[in-house]
Design an enzyme around this catalytic site. Structure first.
Site, PDB file in Angstrom:
ATOM      1  N   HIS A  85       0.824  -1.212   0.000  1.00 27.58           N
ATOM      2  CA  HIS A  85       0.000   0.000   0.000  1.00 27.58           C
ATOM      3  C   HIS A  85       0.860   1.265   0.000  1.00 27.58           C
ATOM      4  O   HIS A  85       0.512   2.258  -0.622  1.00 27.58           O
ATOM      5  CB  HIS A  85      -0.938  -0.010   1.213  1.00 27.58           C
ATOM      6  CG  HIS A  85      -0.226  -0.244   2.512  1.00 27.58           C
ATOM      7  ND1 HIS A  85       0.336  -1.462   2.830  1.00 27.58           N
ATOM      8  CD2 HIS A  85       0.053   0.581   3.554  1.00 27.58           C
ATOM      9  CE1 HIS A  85       0.902  -1.374   4.023  1.00 27.58           C
ATOM     10  NE2 HIS A  85       0.754  -0.143   4.479  1.00 27.58           N
ATOM     11  N   GLY A  91       6.786   1.643   1.149  1.00 26.42           N
ATOM     12  CA  GLY A  91       6.892   2.994   1.688  1.00 26.42           C
ATOM     13  C   GLY A  91       8.301   3.544   1.587  1.00 26.42           C
ATOM     14  O   GLY A  91       8.520   4.675   1.147  1.00 26.42           O
ATOM     15  N   THR A  92       9.265   2.739   1.995  1.00 27.64           N
ATOM     16  CA  THR A  92      10.670   3.172   1.957  1.00 27.64           C
ATOM     17  C   THR A  92      11.459   2.529   0.813  1.00 27.64           C
ATOM     18  O   THR A  92      12.574   2.969   0.523  1.00 27.64           O
ATOM     19  CB  THR A  92      11.382   2.766   3.257  1.00 27.64           C
ATOM     20  OG1 THR A  92      11.265   1.338   3.394  1.00 27.64           O
ATOM     21  CG2 THR A  92      10.779   3.462   4.473  1.00 27.64           C
ATOM     22  N   GLY A 142      11.836  -2.703   2.782  1.00 29.69           N
ATOM     23  CA  GLY A 142      11.288  -4.019   3.130  1.00 29.69           C
ATOM     24  C   GLY A 142      11.015  -4.888   1.919  1.00 29.69           C
ATOM     25  O   GLY A 142      11.356  -6.084   1.894  1.00 29.69           O
ATOM     26  N   HIS A 177      27.272  -1.913 -12.694  1.00 25.44           N
ATOM     27  CA  HIS A 177      28.166  -2.747 -11.886  1.00 25.44           C
ATOM     28  C   HIS A 177      27.472  -3.963 -11.279  1.00 25.44           C
ATOM     29  O   HIS A 177      28.094  -5.010 -11.148  1.00 25.44           O
ATOM     30  CB  HIS A 177      28.788  -1.919 -10.755  1.00 25.44           C
ATOM     31  CG  HIS A 177      29.846  -0.970 -11.234  1.00 25.44           C
ATOM     32  ND1 HIS A 177      30.742  -0.355 -10.384  1.00 25.44           N
ATOM     33  CD2 HIS A 177      30.155  -0.526 -12.491  1.00 25.44           C
ATOM     34  CE1 HIS A 177      31.558   0.422 -11.094  1.00 25.44           C
ATOM     35  NE2 HIS A 177      31.214   0.349 -12.364  1.00 25.44           N
ATOM     36  N   ASN A 178      26.228  -3.801 -10.858  1.00 27.54           N
ATOM     37  CA  ASN A 178      25.552  -4.889 -10.123  1.00 27.54           C
ATOM     38  C   ASN A 178      24.610  -5.719 -10.985  1.00 27.54           C
ATOM     39  O   ASN A 178      24.068  -6.712 -10.516  1.00 27.54           O
ATOM     40  CB  ASN A 178      24.772  -4.325  -8.927  1.00 27.54           C
ATOM     41  CG  ASN A 178      25.612  -3.392  -8.080  1.00 27.54           C
ATOM     42  OD1 ASN A 178      25.324  -2.196  -7.996  1.00 27.54           O
ATOM     43  ND2 ASN A 178      26.664  -3.899  -7.472  1.00 27.54           N
ATOM     44  N   ARG A 216       7.241   6.740  -0.110  1.00 23.85           N
ATOM     45  CA  ARG A 216       7.153   7.793   0.910  1.00 23.85           C
ATOM     46  C   ARG A 216       8.436   8.600   1.001  1.00 23.85           C
ATOM     47  O   ARG A 216       8.553   9.480   1.857  1.00 23.85           O
ATOM     48  CB  ARG A 216       6.828   7.163   2.278  1.00 23.85           C
ATOM     49  CG  ARG A 216       5.449   6.530   2.302  1.00 23.85           C
ATOM     50  CD  ARG A 216       5.144   5.853   3.622  1.00 23.85           C
ATOM     51  NE  ARG A 216       3.823   5.220   3.575  1.00 23.85           N
ATOM     52  CZ  ARG A 216       3.470   4.173   4.307  1.00 23.85           C
ATOM     53  NH1 ARG A 216       4.329   3.627   5.150  1.00 23.85           N
ATOM     54  NH2 ARG A 216       2.259   3.666   4.202  1.00 23.85           N
ATOM     55  N   ARG A 218      35.341  -7.433 -15.062  1.00 21.21           N
ATOM     56  CA  ARG A 218      35.421  -7.724 -13.624  1.00 21.21           C
ATOM     57  C   ARG A 218      34.044  -7.771 -12.951  1.00 21.21           C
ATOM     58  O   ARG A 218      33.858  -8.476 -11.957  1.00 21.21           O
ATOM     59  CB  ARG A 218      36.331  -6.721 -12.918  1.00 21.21           C
ATOM     60  CG  ARG A 218      35.793  -5.303 -12.833  1.00 21.21           C
ATOM     61  CD  ARG A 218      36.841  -4.345 -12.279  1.00 21.21           C
ATOM     62  NE  ARG A 218      36.305  -3.015 -12.020  1.00 21.21           N
ATOM     63  CZ  ARG A 218      36.066  -2.083 -12.937  1.00 21.21           C
ATOM     64  NH1 ARG A 218      36.303  -2.349 -14.224  1.00 21.21           N
ATOM     65  NH2 ARG A 218      35.605  -0.890 -12.610  1.00 21.21           N
TER      66      ARG A 218
HETATM   67  C1  RB5 Z   1       4.218  -0.118   5.538  1.00 18.79           C
HETATM   68  O1  RB5 Z   1       3.687   0.716   6.498  1.00 18.79           O
HETATM   69  C2  RB5 Z   1       5.728   0.071   5.453  1.00 18.79           C
HETATM   70  O2  RB5 Z   1       6.335  -0.522   6.550  1.00 18.79           O
HETATM   71  C3  RB5 Z   1       6.256  -0.506   4.155  1.00 18.79           C
HETATM   72  O3  RB5 Z   1       5.634   0.106   3.082  1.00 18.79           O
HETATM   73  C4  RB5 Z   1       7.737  -0.361   3.909  1.00 18.79           C
HETATM   74  O4  RB5 Z   1       8.183   0.922   4.115  1.00 18.79           O
HETATM   75  C5  RB5 Z   1       8.594  -1.382   4.545  1.00 18.79           C
HETATM   76  O5  RB5 Z   1       9.829  -1.414   4.389  1.00 18.79           O
END
Ligand code: RB5
Length: 143
Positions: A9, A66-67, A70, A98-99, A109, A132
């Site tokens: 989400h 979000g970040t 995860g 490179h990767n 977010r 390499r």
């Molecule tokens: C969800 O709230 C948040 O934890 C997820 O989107 C993410 O940022 C996890 O790494």
């Protein structure tokens, strides 16, 4: 070229914007969900997209949460996946050069839509460097 995409989400809006942009660029997108802003668990969607790429159903994958952290961790647990989080243009370039990143993760977010699209375009438009780097990527794939 086909690209698999998935998000939770927190990355839903960014995924949809990147998807629309890539369709306009002529890519075929396999959207593996999620399909709304209702709360879901990012490991499920990272795994789903990574297994899709690892099985050869799409050569590349893009995941958003979000970040970007995860869902990228989840993707990297699947053998054969090299998922790089994209935060800066330099990271987007190096992830491919490179990767040989076959997946990328982005944070809905932490990035604007424009920033996210720009990073994905850089990753897609950069060529892999060999020599390499092939040795190092092979070491990753053996783990
Ligand atoms: C969800 O709230 C948040 O934890 C997820 O989107 C993410 O940022 C996890 O790494």
């Amino acid at each position: 070229m086909k690209i698999a995409m998935a998000s939770d989400h927190g990355g839903f809006e960014l995924k949809n914007a990147i998807k629309a942009h890539l369709i306009e660029r002529g890519f075929e997108i396999d959207d593996l969900g999620t399909n709304s802003e209702e709360s879901v668990n990012y490991p499920e969607f990272g795994k789903k997209c990574a297994e899709y790429v690892a099985s050869g159903k799409a050569p590349l994958g893009i995941v958003c949460c979000g970040t970007g952290i995860g869902i990228g961790i989840a993707a990297n647990k699947v053998h054969g996946i090299r998922c790089a989080e994209l935060v800066t243009p330099f990271m987007a370039e190096m992830a491919k050069k490179h990767n040989h990143a076959n997946m990328v993760s982005l944070g809905g977010r932490i990035l604007s839509i424009e920033e996210g699209i720009k990073l994905v375009d850089i990753w897609l438009d950069t060529e892999e460097e060999h020599g390499r780097h092939d040795v190092r990527v092979a070491m990753l794939d053996e783990m």
